[in-house]
Design an enzyme around this catalytic site. Structure first.
Site, mmCIF file in Angstrom:
data_model
loop_
_atom_site.group_PDB
_atom_site.id
_atom_site.type_symbol
_atom_site.label_atom_id
_atom_site.label_comp_id
_atom_site.label_asym_id
_atom_site.label_seq_id
_atom_site.Cartn_x
_atom_site.Cartn_y
_atom_site.Cartn_z
ATOM 1 N N SER A 142 -6.426 16.500 5.389
ATOM 2 C CA SER A 142 -4.966 16.694 5.348
ATOM 3 C C SER A 142 -4.677 17.823 4.376
ATOM 4 C CB SER A 142 -4.304 15.404 4.832
ATOM 5 O OG SER A 142 -2.944 15.610 4.521
ATOM 6 N N TYR A 155 -3.774 7.981 -0.705
ATOM 7 C CA TYR A 155 -3.961 8.918 0.414
ATOM 8 C C TYR A 155 -4.528 10.253 -0.102
ATOM 9 C CZ TYR A 155 -2.736 11.323 4.809
ATOM 10 O OH TYR A 155 -2.771 12.025 5.991
HETATM 11 P P1 NAD Z 1 -1.435 7.535 14.018
HETATM 12 O O1 NAD Z 1 -0.861 6.394 13.233
HETATM 13 O O2 NAD Z 1 -0.686 8.110 15.142
HETATM 14 O O3 NAD Z 1 -2.880 7.127 14.575
HETATM 15 C C1 NAD Z 1 -3.794 6.405 13.803
HETATM 16 C C2 NAD Z 1 -4.915 5.923 14.700
HETATM 17 O O4 NAD Z 1 -5.845 5.195 13.887
HETATM 18 C C3 NAD Z 1 -4.455 4.942 15.790
HETATM 19 O O5 NAD Z 1 -5.210 5.176 16.958
HETATM 20 C C4 NAD Z 1 -4.799 3.576 15.196
HETATM 21 O O6 NAD Z 1 -4.987 2.556 16.178
HETATM 22 C C5 NAD Z 1 -6.089 3.913 14.496
HETATM 23 N N1 NAD Z 1 -6.468 2.958 13.459
HETATM 24 C C6 NAD Z 1 -5.712 2.464 12.459
HETATM 25 N N2 NAD Z 1 -6.419 1.587 11.730
HETATM 26 C C7 NAD Z 1 -7.666 1.543 12.278
HETATM 27 C C8 NAD Z 1 -8.857 0.825 11.974
HETATM 28 N N3 NAD Z 1 -8.917 -0.028 10.948
HETATM 29 N N4 NAD Z 1 -9.924 0.989 12.774
HETATM 30 C C9 NAD Z 1 -9.888 1.846 13.847
HETATM 31 N N5 NAD Z 1 -8.780 2.562 14.166
HETATM 32 C C10 NAD Z 1 -7.692 2.403 13.389
HETATM 33 O O7 NAD Z 1 -1.790 8.616 12.904
HETATM 34 P P2 NAD Z 1 -2.000 10.209 12.991
HETATM 35 O O8 NAD Z 1 -0.820 10.847 12.374
HETATM 36 O O9 NAD Z 1 -2.438 10.619 14.332
HETATM 37 O O10 NAD Z 1 -3.178 10.381 11.942
HETATM 38 C C11 NAD Z 1 -4.521 10.628 12.308
HETATM 39 C C12 NAD Z 1 -5.244 11.241 11.108
HETATM 40 O O11 NAD Z 1 -4.653 12.491 10.780
HETATM 41 C C13 NAD Z 1 -5.190 10.386 9.843
HETATM 42 O O12 NAD Z 1 -6.427 10.450 9.162
HETATM 43 C C14 NAD Z 1 -4.122 11.072 9.027
HETATM 44 O O13 NAD Z 1 -4.293 10.866 7.653
HETATM 45 C C15 NAD Z 1 -4.358 12.519 9.403
HETATM 46 N N6 NAD Z 1 -3.224 13.413 9.168
HETATM 47 C C16 NAD Z 1 -2.025 13.177 9.772
HETATM 48 C C17 NAD Z 1 -0.982 14.060 9.532
HETATM 49 C C18 NAD Z 1 0.371 13.905 10.173
HETATM 50 O O14 NAD Z 1 1.287 14.636 9.794
HETATM 51 N N7 NAD Z 1 0.537 13.021 11.149
HETATM 52 C C19 NAD Z 1 -1.167 15.146 8.669
HETATM 53 C C20 NAD Z 1 -2.399 15.333 8.074
HETATM 54 C C21 NAD Z 1 -3.431 14.458 8.335
#
Ligand code: NAD
Length: 260
Positions: A142, A155
């Site tokens: 991130s 985080y």
């Molecule tokens: P999201 O909430 O849309 O998706 C999260 C996914 O993780 C889902 O498929 C969920 O079912 C799965 N998950 C949750 N707990 C789990 C577990 N214990 N075991 C297996 N799967 C599990 O989130 P996102 O925004 O798509 O985030 C994905 C990644 O990207 C994360 O690591 C997040 O930190 C990172 N990220 C997101 C952003 C953003 O702005 N959305 C920015 C930077 C980094």
């Protein structure tokens, strides 16, 4: 480009992980989806990727916050599909609170999923990748793996940890045909961020749209959300031959957030 490659994407039933899975499937990779959700929705996601891209797609619902489960996810993939070529450590959660009131169980849960799961997945995937002389590990860190923000102690600590882990394993696998890199996205409009937008809207009594603009305005100079497809294409680029010598690196895809 990725025909006959097997890709595991953790947390790929939603958001960024699902976007990455779709792009890798569009390049010909067989896909192991992982993550939680409604059974019939997951079935539909699987079927639609198979239909559109003529690749094999399986779903493994392992709770990868558990060390043994993430190691089993890698082993089960090798058993079922014969190999693992690409591992995208993507699953993650968020919780915000000032450090002095940050709940211990939230700290533990975020560290387990956002950092330790990547360690266990990498430890299990590196031996078969080294043996076959080719592998791609991509850790979704991130902008918060590079800079801090208030109220995100767990985080930010976990994501900085992911960046450090990426460098170490990049060094340990250098020259083996395996590369290990981190992608650091800025804001992407997924369920994880939608909750933060709703919190701003509720706190400031403003619309969802104004809250989204405020979220972007605070951090992301481009004032535009990054998309899961753009992140998927970046992962595909790292899997291409152009990525052969990119390892231990951190790519910010953040509309200028961390250039400030
Ligand atoms: P999201 O909430 O849309 O998706 C999260 C996914 O993780 C889902 O498929 C969920 O079912 C799965 N998950 C949750 N707990 C789990 C577990 N214990 N075991 C297996 N799967 C599990 O989130 P996102 O925004 O798509 O985030 C994905 C990644 O990207 C994360 O690591 C997040 O930190 C990172 N990220 C997101 C952003 C953003 O702005 N959305 C920015 C930077 C980094």
């Amino acid at each position: 480009m990725l025909k006959d490659k097997i890709a595991i994407i953790t947390g790929s039933t939603s958001g960024i992980g699902l976007g990455i899975a779709r792009v890798l499937a569009s390049k010909g990779a067989d896909i192991v989806l992982n993550g939680f959700g409604d059974c019939s929705e997951i079935k539909e996601i699987r079927a639609s990727i198979e239909r559109h891209h003529s690749v094999r797609v399986i779903h493994d619902g392992a709770d990868i916050s558990k060390p043994a489960a993430v190691r089993r996810l890698i082993a089960a993939t090798v058993e079922k599909l014969g190999r693992v070529d690409i591992l995208v450590n993507n699953a993650g959660i968020q919780f915000t609170s000032p450090v002095e009131t940050f709940p211990v169980e939230k700290w533990d849960a975020i560290l387990a999923l956002n950092l330790s799961a990547a360690f266990h997945g990498i430890a299990a995937a590196v031996p078969p990748m080294k043996e076959q002389g080719w592998g791609r590990i991509i850790n979704i860190a991130s902008a918060h793996g590079l800079v801090g923000s208030t109220h995100k102690a767990a985080y930010v600590a976990a994501k900085h940890g992911v960046v450090g882990l990426t460098k170490v394993v990049g060094l340990e696998t250098a020259g083996s045909g395996v590369t290990v890199n981190a992608i650091c996205p800025g804001w992407v409009r997924t369920p994880l961020v939608e909750k933060q937008i709703s919190d701003i809207a509720a706190r400031k009594q403003i619309s969802q749209q104004d809250a989204a603009a405020e979220l972007l305005g605070e951090k992301q100079p481009s004032q535009t959300f990054v998309t899961p497809e753009q992140l998927g294409e970046t992962v595909a680029f790292l899997c291409s031959s152009a990525g052969d010598q990119i390892t231990g690196a951190t790519l910010a895809i953040d509309g200028g957030w961390t250039a400030q």
